[in-house]
Structures are given as structure tokens and as C-alpha cells.
Design a protein around this motif. Structure first.
Motif, short mmCIF file in Angstrom:
data_model
loop_
_atom_site.label_atom_id
_atom_site.label_comp_id
_atom_site.label_asym_id
_atom_site.label_seq_id
_atom_site.Cartn_x
_atom_site.Cartn_y
_atom_site.Cartn_z
N LEU A 122 0.56 -0.97 -0.47
CA LEU A 122 0.20 -0.03 0.13
C LEU A 122 0.61 1.49 0.60
CD1 LEU A 122 -2.81 1.59 -0.18
CD2 LEU A 122 -2.88 1.32 2.56
N GLU A 123 2.03 0.96 0.99
CA GLU A 123 3.14 2.70 0.58
C GLU A 123 3.36 3.02 -0.41
OE1 GLU A 123 2.76 4.66 2.61
OE2 GLU A 123 1.41 3.63 3.96
N ALA A 124 3.34 1.89 -1.52
CA ALA A 124 4.17 1.64 -2.60
C ALA A 124 3.05 2.31 -3.34
CB ALA A 124 4.90 0.22 -3.27
N VAL A 125 2.08 1.95 -3.50
CA VAL A 125 1.16 2.13 -3.92
C VAL A 125 0.83 3.58 -3.84
CG1 VAL A 125 -1.61 2.56 -4.72
CG2 VAL A 125 -0.24 0.20 -4.78
N ARG A 126 0.51 3.95 -2.84
CA ARG A 126 0.49 5.50 -2.50
C ARG A 126 1.73 6.25 -2.71
NH1 ARG A 126 -1.42 4.23 4.36
NH2 ARG A 126 -3.58 4.50 3.83
N PHE A 127 3.17 6.33 -2.85
CA PHE A 127 4.18 6.31 -3.45
C PHE A 127 3.40 6.45 -5.09
CE2 PHE A 127 8.62 7.26 -5.72
CZ PHE A 127 9.10 7.76 -4.80
N ALA A 128 3.77 5.61 -5.39
CA ALA A 128 3.22 6.06 -6.43
C ALA A 128 2.11 6.45 -7.56
CB ALA A 128 2.58 4.60 -7.54
N GLY A 129 0.88 6.93 -6.27
CA GLY A 129 0.11 7.77 -6.50
C GLY A 129 0.30 9.50 -6.91
N GLU A 130 0.92 9.46 -5.55
CA GLU A 130 1.60 11.15 -5.75
C GLU A 130 2.69 11.52 -7.02
OE1 GLU A 130 1.08 13.22 -3.30
OE2 GLU A 130 0.07 12.16 -1.50
N ALA A 131 3.46 10.56 -6.67
CA ALA A 131 4.24 10.72 -7.86
C ALA A 131 3.14 11.22 -9.70
CB ALA A 131 5.09 9.53 -8.30
N ALA A 132 2.47 10.38 -9.35
CA ALA A 132 1.58 10.24 -10.81
C ALA A 132 0.46 11.77 -10.86
CB ALA A 132 0.14 9.08 -10.28
N ARG A 133 0.16 11.78 -9.34
CA ARG A 133 -0.67 13.71 -9.11
C ARG A 133 0.37 14.54 -9.30
NH1 ARG A 133 -0.20 16.62 -5.05
NH2 ARG A 133 0.88 15.40 -4.08
#
Length: 294
Positions: free
Chosen positions: A168-179
């Protein structure tokens, strides 16, 4: 945990120069400072003559000046600091990341991110990722980005490789990067179904359904990710593939960044990272972020 400053290593190599430019852009996206480290292992250098040590320091300062100028050129107005690391390169970067992370509002730690190039001056051309990158990715307790591939126009896609809910933390990191990049986020779960199982017994279908359901972590996370990033286009896929590592490498051809959770072996001999993460760091065509799991 909020995202903090960016720490990047430089040694004057072309790979390090690209890492500095990528790190500068990332720090600007975050509105955070950039800290550049040139490690010369001064503990070893102090056993050399005073004149040699002086020249080593001068060379390091020169490299840092060039890197800082390149960072400012990529992101004008960015706050940039530099440091000559006394320890070996990996140790210097890990220590700098720990010391650079400030306290975020509310008293929580703002997590730094370490950025390294794919291969430094000490690497052989046949080695796709140098020992510094592997060591940092294998030991860091903060996200690490290995800048791979060649600079190219943005694809507008960030990919997160998902195995289970501990990612989940990796997905959140990816989400922030995409945003930050105004990109879309693609969640990808892969699984491998051994072909020979199908010839063993009627239980093969039961095994296939169970394995596929377990692999569908991206589907289970989809609702929570869309709720956390409501303005982000998020897609997901559960794919049966011959090789999870090969699938992620293929995805890297069409992505600006691939993000995976750090799969580290508790009692390892040889490589510290899991084989999929290790293979991705060696062969990806774009930058790869490794984020601690759990």
C-alpha cells in the motif's frame, strides 16, 4: 508519512548527471530542497598524504559545484545544498537521507527519498546496476529511486507493481508521483500459473482460482486508491504472465516511473532484494522506485 527532501549521489559519471537532473525535477515537484552528496570515503583518504587528500577534496567540491549548477538549471529557484561524504558512497547516502528528513507539520517525520544513477564511474559496462545502487536499494528504510533508461518525452503513466496489501505504501508513493506529474496511475498484479499443474489432477482449476484471487491485490486496493486520489485516473489489471519481472520490465517501456515495494530477504546470502525487484532494477527502461513495504 509526508514526503520530504530529495537526496542524490553524484560521482561525475553520465548516469549520475542524469540522476541529479531527475532528482532536481522531483524535488521541484515536491516543493522540497535537494541535497547532493559526493562520497570520497575520507576515512580512507586520511591515510593518504595531505596533498592527495587536498586534491580529493577539491575534485569533490568541483563535482558538487557542477551538479548543483545542473540541478539549478533543471529547476530554477530550487533550494540546493551539497556535501562531501566521508563514508563509502552507499553509507553516505543512507546517512544523509536520515539526517536531511525534517519534522513535518504535526510532528510526523517527513520522509526523504534517495536517488541514484544506474551505474557509476566504478562500474563495468556489462553491469547494468552498480553496487552502490543495489546496496542503497537493499538497505534503505526510505524510498529509493534508481534512474534507469534514457531521457525521453513523458508517457503520462506511472506504474505500481502490486503483490499484496503490504504494498500500500508503494501504491501511495506511485499515486503521489502520478498526481505531481499530472499522469495516470496503473496498478498491476501479476501471477504465474505453472503449466504442468494442469496435467496433475482435477484440482488444477481449484489451484488456479485460488492463486488468481490471491494475486488480485490491485483489485482489492482500487477503491481505496481512488478515494485517496479522487482527481487521478487509476486503472488496474491482474495478468497471468510467464515472468512477473519480465512483465514489469515491458511496462517500463511505456511508463515514466515504475514503483515496487521493497522485498528484502531477512537472512540473505548474496542479493538482499527479491528476485523480481532485483531484475527490474537491472533491466527497466525507466526510473524505478523501491519503497519499503508495510
Amino acid at each position: 508519512m509526508s514526503e520530504g527532501p530529495v537526496v542524490v549521489g553524484t560521482d561525475g559519471s553520465a548516469a549520475a548527471a542524469r540522476a541529479v537532473r531527475w532528482a532536481a525535477q522531483e524535488a521541484a515537484f515536491r516543493h522540497q530542497p535537494l541535497h547532493i552528496v559526493c562520497a570520497v570515503d575520507l576515512d580512507l583518504a586520511e591515510r593518504l598524504s595531505a596533498e592527495t587528500t587536498r586534491r580529493v577534496r577539491e575534485a569533490a567540491r568541483s563535482l558538487l559545484g557542477e551538479a548543483a549548477a545542473a540541478a539549478s538549471g533543471r529547476a530554477p529557484g530550487l533550494a540546493v545544498s551539497t556535501e562531501i561524504g566521508r563514508e563509502p558512497a552507499a553509507d553516505s547516502l543512507l546517512r544523509a537521507a536520515a539526517s536531511e528528513a525534517p519534522q513535518a507539520p504535526g510532528g510526523t517525520a517527513a520522509e526523504a527519498t534517495i536517488v541514484v544513477g544506474s551505474r557509476g564511474l566504478g562500474g563495468f559496462s556489462a553491469l547494468l546496476l552498480g553496487s552502490v545502487g543495489l546496496t542503497v536499494a537493499g538497505q534503505a528504510r526510505c524510498p529509493v529511486v534508481v534512474v534507469r533508461g534514457t531521457e525521453r518525452p513523458s508517457s503520462g503513466v506511472v506504474v505500481a507493481g502490486v503483490r499484496d496489501e503490504e504494498d500500500l505504501e508503494a501504491v501511495r508513493f506511485a499515486g503521489e508521483a502520478a498526481r505531481r506529474r499530472k499522469a495516470s496511475l496503473r496498478l498491476l498484479s501479476t501471477w504465474t500459473y505453472l503449466q504442468y499443474v494442469g496435467s496433475m489432477a482435477p484440482m488444477a482449476d481449484v489451484v488456479r482460482v485460488a492463486v488468481e484471487a490471491e494475486a488480485a491485490a490491485s483489485t482489492r486496493m482500487l477503491g481505496a486508491v481512488r478515494e485517496e486520489f479522487p482527481d487521478l485516473k487509476v486503472t488496474e489489471e491482474v495478468a497471468r504472465v510467464p515472468s512477473p519481472a519480465g512483465e514489469l520490465v515491458a511496462e517500463s517501456l511505456r511508463a515514466d516511473l515504475v514503483v515496487v515495494g521493497a522485498r528484502r530477504r531477512a537472512h540473505h546470502t548474496g542479493r538482499a532484494l527479491g528476485r523480481v525487484t532485483h531484475a527490474l532494477l537491472q533491466h527497466a527502461h525507466c526510473p524505478v522506485a523501491v519503497v519499503p513495504r508495510g
